[in-house]
Each structure stands twice: as structure tokens, then as C-alpha cells.
Design an enzyme around this catalytic site. Structure first.
Site, PDB file in Angstrom:
ATOM      1  N   GLN A  37     -15.944  43.558  21.720  1.00  0.00           N
ATOM      2  CA  GLN A  37     -14.829  44.502  21.669  1.00  0.00           C
ATOM      3  C   GLN A  37     -14.159  44.595  23.033  1.00  0.00           C
ATOM      4  OE1 GLN A  37     -17.311  47.909  20.318  1.00  0.00           O
ATOM      5  NE2 GLN A  37     -15.892  47.961  18.592  1.00  0.00           N
ATOM      6  N   CYS A  48     -20.505  52.891  23.563  1.00  0.00           N
ATOM      7  CA  CYS A  48     -20.333  54.251  24.093  1.00  0.00           C
ATOM      8  C   CYS A  48     -21.498  54.711  24.962  1.00  0.00           C
ATOM      9  CB  CYS A  48     -20.162  55.272  22.985  1.00  0.00           C
ATOM     10  SG  CYS A  48     -19.912  54.611  21.360  1.00  0.00           S
ATOM     11  N   HIS A  86     -13.760  53.647  27.298  1.00  0.00           N
ATOM     12  CA  HIS A  86     -13.975  55.072  27.052  1.00  0.00           C
ATOM     13  C   HIS A  86     -13.307  55.856  28.153  1.00  0.00           C
ATOM     14  CE1 HIS A  86     -17.062  53.214  24.539  1.00  0.00           C
ATOM     15  NE2 HIS A  86     -16.833  54.248  23.754  1.00  0.00           N
ATOM     16  N   LYS A 127      -9.023  60.130  14.497  1.00  0.00           N
ATOM     17  CA  LYS A 127      -8.690  58.871  15.164  1.00  0.00           C
ATOM     18  C   LYS A 127      -7.305  58.375  14.779  1.00  0.00           C
ATOM     19  CE  LYS A 127     -10.831  56.094  11.553  1.00  0.00           C
ATOM     20  NZ  LYS A 127     -11.583  54.918  11.189  1.00  0.00           N
ATOM     21  N   HIS A 135     -12.659  57.092  22.656  1.00  0.00           N
ATOM     22  CA  HIS A 135     -13.045  55.684  22.463  1.00  0.00           C
ATOM     23  C   HIS A 135     -11.764  54.955  22.132  1.00  0.00           C
ATOM     24  CE1 HIS A 135     -17.272  56.883  21.225  1.00  0.00           C
ATOM     25  NE2 HIS A 135     -16.609  57.992  20.965  1.00  0.00           N
ATOM     26  N   ARG A 184     -23.739  44.158  14.646  1.00  0.00           N
ATOM     27  CA  ARG A 184     -23.792  45.043  13.490  1.00  0.00           C
ATOM     28  C   ARG A 184     -24.233  44.227  12.291  1.00  0.00           C
ATOM     29  NH1 ARG A 184     -18.089  48.381  14.282  1.00  0.00           N
ATOM     30  NH2 ARG A 184     -18.491  48.935  16.448  1.00  0.00           N
ATOM     31  N   ASP A 214     -13.410  47.138  24.706  1.00  0.00           N
ATOM     32  CA  ASP A 214     -13.738  48.544  24.509  1.00  0.00           C
ATOM     33  C   ASP A 214     -13.556  49.342  25.792  1.00  0.00           C
ATOM     34  OD1 ASP A 214     -14.530  50.680  23.043  1.00  0.00           O
ATOM     35  OD2 ASP A 214     -16.653  50.142  22.963  1.00  0.00           O
TER      36      ASP A 214
END
Length: 602
Positions: A347, A300, A351, A430, A476, A329, A349
Site C-alpha cells: 500500500q 497502522c 497516517h 471514510k 488513514h 491478507r 499508506d
RNA sequence: GCCGACAUAGCUCAGUUGGCUAGAGCAGCUGAUUUGUAAUCAGCAGGCCCGGGGUUCAAAUCCUCGUGUCGGCACCA
């Protein structure tokens, strides 16, 4: 066959209780129906407790419920119990079952019960949680247990069961409490059902992506590299890059811009974003030149920096940035599991920065995107909306509005969803997407999360119609979730037999003899031109053996080339599944492969 | 992180109660064979027995501390 319990107003009541209450209802027989199995498994759990108590007299018992895949009982003993002891317990259970003890029931006051089980601190803690003044005790032979039932009339009905796992479990599911021993088991009404179940377990084992990943040389893990860090091998690399490029196109079609943030960022930024405080213990940090850097656990912040690179007008929105973001992580050691749970993963990913009014349509667009991908792979999936948790930031009104937008989007398009009350992230509600794989297991992959917190913390803004500064909403979203987990799931879903468009290798070419190698190479080059990978099996082995090896790699198509093929410019195709053979002209063959490789677009 | 189990060749696994030079199959290499649809034959090579410490005349085997893996629990932004 006689009844083992009755159904009274949708409640399953065992025979002793029915008699006691003087009620009648629809008979439940001992079969493999869910109601019947529930009673059977519950009683099997008790039988197991009885066996454990007789083998380990100091054992104290907590609870022994039935669960989706059978039953378990939590207990404690000073003796060490390992996997090897399961057989012994099973044997004891069988011998008790043979004695056909009647399962009797009586009620006593809570006070009496506490006196009765005064030496069993686990039972006492169970009773702490029961609000009623009286409790029921079930008795079989010498063994008595506090339980609300329902149970079988006799342990003699328990015949087809198996103890499957032994493990530790925290008392009451709380990691602050002591750890008990838990034994899992399964039981059925018939021998066939038990066998079928065990067969299915073996099938699942064969599909295990860790096993297949090793066999098919997709990926590996190495002790010296570190736990949770996957190494992608060539075959896995090819599969993954096919998935990546398909998905890249799909994003571009939907107006996403590829961007990329750095792998680590100064800790000050993680303090601004709140990750330092809220997620710091899962992050990797490093110090360089007096400065602290944090390796990104999410993408992000990088995308926020992209947003901040220029001023935005309401006319620009929505802005969609995507990245195959590599994140780290520090997951707990016990959580690591093949590709499903790793410490470094990528990911898919993105946004989306948009106005409040655009939330609904953006959510719908993402959900459609998800549907396209999932249906392509033949996955069924469920969506779950998670709402405001106890520990949350941001004002209540925004929360309400965001939750309403998610629900409105679902409702407006007649999409099925469930609600997980209080299950949202601390910064916003979410939608989680859970995949159901080929053998009915559920996996959490994609997620769509509304976030008002980060735009606030980073003071993001755009110019509105009246040139006022307005804070955008940030969505996200990840669809596969991560390439690691998703490929793990795909592997198990297809049992390693990937369809042509995603397979690491599309075609295995087997030249009959040395003299046919050249034609094989020519064909292989032509395949590369149409975006298909092939492997030539030209080793000095018998034809049979090379075909056998090719089969075992699970490649979708095998072609054999010999004198006939060269002469006629054809290929002999062998179908993996049916073992049937047929001939195609080279042209037809290339056309077929091209179609199959390109038949999928997200 | 917690409870329990496990770690031997690239892979899958043998290896008696501590005792000779740690074995097999597959894969690899070298030959011979040149094959028409699921394993051709022969030979060779391959091991810090996960890593440190210890016990013992002697350790793959016993103890201990790590690391990693597995089954669960807890965790999962």
C-alpha cells in the site's frame, strides 16, 4: 416502427398495462435507448427462462432482472448445465422468438398465484417478498411467469441477443442460502449495436492486465509459490520503481516522513488494536518461542509505534508518516483476481495524526493530492463518503463530528461526492476514491479514513496549550490503494502502452548492423544518465524483425541507428503509433527524452 | 468459501470412442546471412501431459483427493 411501451409520469409502462389502466403517454420505440433496452432485456430474460423450461422441465425460477450490462435469470434444475449448453439455450430462444408469441398479461390474487406456482419453491420465495395482494402474470406461448413487467408486446421483437456467462449465485444474495444457476445475457435492438458491444468486450479482453502482464513480462503468478502472491519481473519492476520514486517525492513535498514498521508484530498488539478480534480470520499467524506473531494486514500499528516514540506537543501536529507498506491478507480463494485482488500487496499508506480542528484541512490536502495524481494519469474519479455502520465503536458525538468534517471538506471545496449510508469502517467514516478507467469501468483504489478508535485503544496523546493531555485523531489514507491494483488498472487503462514517464523501457534502440552496436551502447549509457531505460535490439535477426519485436513490446519510442546516424550524430526516430519516421540530432533527442521522462510530477 | 469450467514445452495451442516413440507455431540454442523501418534460411534442443491415490492388459484421456487458474456469487479494514 411502432411503440413497445409508453412513458407515463416517468414510469415505463408496457402496452398491455397501459390499455388495462387506460392511460396514454409518450411512445417508446424499439431502439437502443436505455428505456427501450431495459424492456427488451427484461423480455429477453423471460424468453431465456421459457427456453430453459422447455429444455429442462424441472427448472424452477427465481428472479430475472436487467442489470447494467444486460440481464440474468436465476434458476435451479437437477440437470447439470455448463457453458456448452448456452448455445443450445440460445437456439431454443431463437426458435421461440420466430413463433412470435404475443406477451400477454393478467392479474391474479396472491393466493391464486401461490397455488399456481406451488411446485416452484423459488417462485414461492419470491412471492414471500411481495407485499401486495395481487400479482401479475406474463404469458408467452405455454410459458407463464410471475413478473411486474414491463415487457415487449411480442417475443418476435427479440432478435439480437447473446448469452454470455453461466455462473452460480446465492439465492437472495446471501451466502447462507442455497446456490442457484445464473445465466447472464445481453440484448440490443439492432444487429450493429450487438456487434459493437461484442467488439467492446473483445477490446476489454485485449486490455486485460493478466494477459498484458504476461505478454509484456511485467509480473507472473506461480502455482508452487501460492495463490495471490505476485512475482514482479524486471519490466514490471522498472515500471513500479518509477511510480514509487515519483510518489516518494510527492510525499516529501507535502511534509510526509518516510517510516517503516516490521512485517510481523506480536499478537498482543493486534489484540490491543482490535485486529485480532475483528480481522483475525484474514491474518497470517506464526508461533516462535512460545510467542504468537501476526503478519501485518495493515500498517497502522507500526505507525502508531512511531508516534509513541516520543512525546508530542500540539505544535508538532499534524504529523504525517508514510510507508510503502507490504501487507498480507488471506483473501478467499474465489476473490483472487490477477493483480486486482492478491494476498500480499504494497500500500502507499500514510497516517496523519492531527487535532480535531485540523481534520478538514488535512482531508482537503489529501483530496488535492489525489486529484493531482488521478488527473496526471487521465483518470476520472468519484468520491463516496461512507457513514457510521451498524456495528461501530466509539461514541456517537465523535462520529457525528467526523462525518460532518468530511462533508464540510467536500462542500467547502465544491467537490462532488455521494454518500453510502452505513458503509463506513467500524472505527470511523471514510471517503473512498473510485477510479473510472479508459473504458468506463470503476475501481476502488484510494481511501481516506478517520479513526478515533486506534488512538483510544493505544491511549495516544499530545500536550495541548494548557499542558493537558489530548487524544489526537488518526487519518488513514492511501491514494493508489496498492501498487498491485493500481498498476493493474494502469495497464488496462493504457492498454499496455504506458506513457514515457512510467514505461518500463523508454527507448528501444535498433542498430542497423553489427557495426552500429557500439554507437547504440553509447547512446544507451547517455540515456541512463538522464534517467531513461533503453533496450538494444542487436540480435542476429533481420532489421525488419527487430523492429517488429520492438513494436510488440509497446515501448514508447524506437530509434534506428545506422551509418547515416553515426556520421551525422543523429538518431532516426520511429513513432509507434503513426509508423512515421523523422530525424533528430542526438542532442535534441536526449533533450526530448529528458523532458518526457520528467514532465510529470505529482 | 460456494456453483460451474479448465490445467499438455518458457508462451499460444493440437492430441479421435483409453491403444504405437505426445505434436505445431513462437521464444531458446548452433550455423549461414550483416541487413535502412512490422517475421531471412537451415539444423538442434526442449515434456513427471499440475501433484497424490485409484480403475484397466493399457491412462495426457476414466474415477478420486489436493493445488492452481478462469466466469460469476458471497467477501473486500
Amino acid at each position: 416502427m411502432s411503440a413497445i411501451a409508453i412513458k407515463y409520469n416517468d414510469e415505463i409502462v408496457d402496452l398491455v398495462t397501459a390499455e388495462e389502466r387506460g392511460i396514454e403517454g409518450e411512445a417508446i420505440e424499439l431502439d437502443n435507448s436505455p428505456e427501450s433496452l431495459d424492456v427488451l432485456r427484461h423480455s429477453t430474460a423471460h424468453l431465456m427462462a421459457q427456453a430453459i423450461k422447455s429444455l429442462y422441465p424441472d427448472a424452477e425460477f427465481y428472479v430475472g432482472p436487467t442489470v447494467k450490462e444486460g440481464f440474468y435469470y436465476d434458476f435451479k434444475t437437477e440437470s447439470e448445465i455448463g457453458e456448452g449448453d448456452l448455445k443450445k439455450i440460445e437456439k431454443q430462444m431463437l426458435s421461440f422468438a420466430k413463433k412470435k408469441y404475443k406477451i400477454e398479461k393478467y392479474e391474479i390474487s396472491m393466493e391464486e398465484a401461490k397455488e399456481k406456482f406451488k411446485d416452484d419453491h423459488l417462485k414461492l420465495s419470491v412471492m414471500e417478498r411481495i407485499p401486495s395482494d395481487t400479482v401479475s402474470i406474463y404469458k408467452q406461448g405455454e410459458f407463464e411467469d410471475l413478473c411486474r413487467g414491463p415487457h415487449l408486446p411480442s417475443v418476435g421483437l427479440i432478435r439480437y441477443f447473446k448469452l454470455t456467462k453461466i455462473a452460480g449465485a446465492y439465492l437472495g444474495g446471501n451466502s447462507k442460502n442455497e446456490m442457484l444457476t445464473r445465466i447472464y445475457g445481453i440484448a440490443f435492438a439492432t444487429k450493429e449495436a450487438l456487434k459493437e458491444h461484442m467488439d467492446m468486450m473483445r477490446e476489454a479482453e485485449k486490455r486485460d492486465h493478466r494477459k498484458l502482464g504476461n505478454e509484456m513480462k511485467l509480473f507472473t503468478f506461480r502455482e508452487e509459490v501460492g495463490a495471490g502472491f505476485a512475482i514482479w519481473l524486471p519490466a514490471g519492476g522498472r515500471l513500479r520503481s518509477r511510480l514509487e520514486s515519483l510518489l516518494f517525492k510527492a510525499h516529501r513535498k507535502r511534509g510526509y516522513e518516510p517510516v517503516r514498521g516490521p512485517e510481523m508484530l506480536r499478537s498482543d498488539l493486534w489484540k490491543t488494536s482490535g485486529h485480532y478480534q475483528n480481522y483475525g480470520e484474514n491474518m497470517y499467524f506464526t508461533h516462535i518461542d512460545e510467542l504468537e506473531f501476526g503478519v501485518k494486514p495493515m500498517n497502522c500499528v507500526g505507525h502508531i509505534k512511531v508516534y509513541e516514540d516520543e512525546l508530542h506537543s500540539y505544535r508538532d501536529l499534524p504529523l504525517k508518516y508514510f510507508e510503502y507498506g507490504v501487507v498480507h491478507r488471506h483473501e478467499m480463494t474465489g476473490a483472487l483476481h490477477g493483480l486486482f485482488r492478491v494476498r500480499e500487496f504494497t500500500q502507499d499508506d500514510a497516517h496523519i495524526f492531527c487535532t480535531v480542528d485540523q481534520i478538514e484541512e488535512q482531508i482537503i490536502e489529501v483530496v488535492d493530492f489525489v486529484d493531482k495524481i488521478m488527473s496526471t494519469f487521465g483518470f476520472e474519479y468519484k468520491m463516496m463518503i461512507s457513514t457510521k455502520p451498524e456495528k461501530a465503536v466509539g461514541d456517537a458525538e465523535v462520529w457525528e463530528k467526523s462525518e460532518a468534517a468530511l462533508i464540510a471538506a467536500m462542500e467547502a471545496h465544491n467537490l462532488a461526492y455521494t454518500i453510502d449510508e452505513g458503509g463506513g469502517a467500524f472505527y470511523g467514516p471514510k471517503i473512498d476514491i473510485k477510479i473510472l478507467d479508459a473504458i468506463g469501468r470503476e475501481w476502488q483504489c484510494g481511501t481516506i479514513q478517520l479513526d478515533n478508535n486506534l488512538p483510544e485503544r493505544f491511549e495516544l496523546e499530545y500536550n495541548g496549550e494548557d499542558n493537558e493531555k489530548i487524544q489526537p485523531v488518526m487519518i488513514h489514507r492511501a491514494i493508489l490503494g496498492s501498487f498491485e491494483r493500481f498498476i493493474g488498472i494502469l495497464t488496462e487503462h493504457y492498454a499496455g502502452e504506458f506513457p514515457m514517464f512510467i514505461a518500463p523501457t523508454q527507448v528501444a534502440i535498433v542498430p542497423v548492423a553489427e557495426s552500429h552496436k557500439e554507437y547504440a551502447k553509447l547512446l544507451s549509457d547517455k540515456l541512463i544518465d538522464i534517467n531513461a531505460d533503453s533496450e538494444i535490439y542487436a540480435k542476429n535477426d533481420s532489421l525488419n524483425k527487430r523492429i517488429r519485436i520492438a513494436e510488440k513490446t509497446r515501448v514508447p519510442m524506437i530509434v534506428v541507428l545506422g551509418d547515416e546516424e553515426i556520421e551525422n550524430k543523429t538518431v532516426a526516430i520511429r513513432d509507434r503509433r503513426t509508423r512515421e519516421q523523422y530525424n533528430l540530432s542526438e542532442e535534441e533527442f536526449l533533450q526530448l527524452i529528458q523532458t518526457k521522462v520528467n514532465e510529470v510530477n505529482f
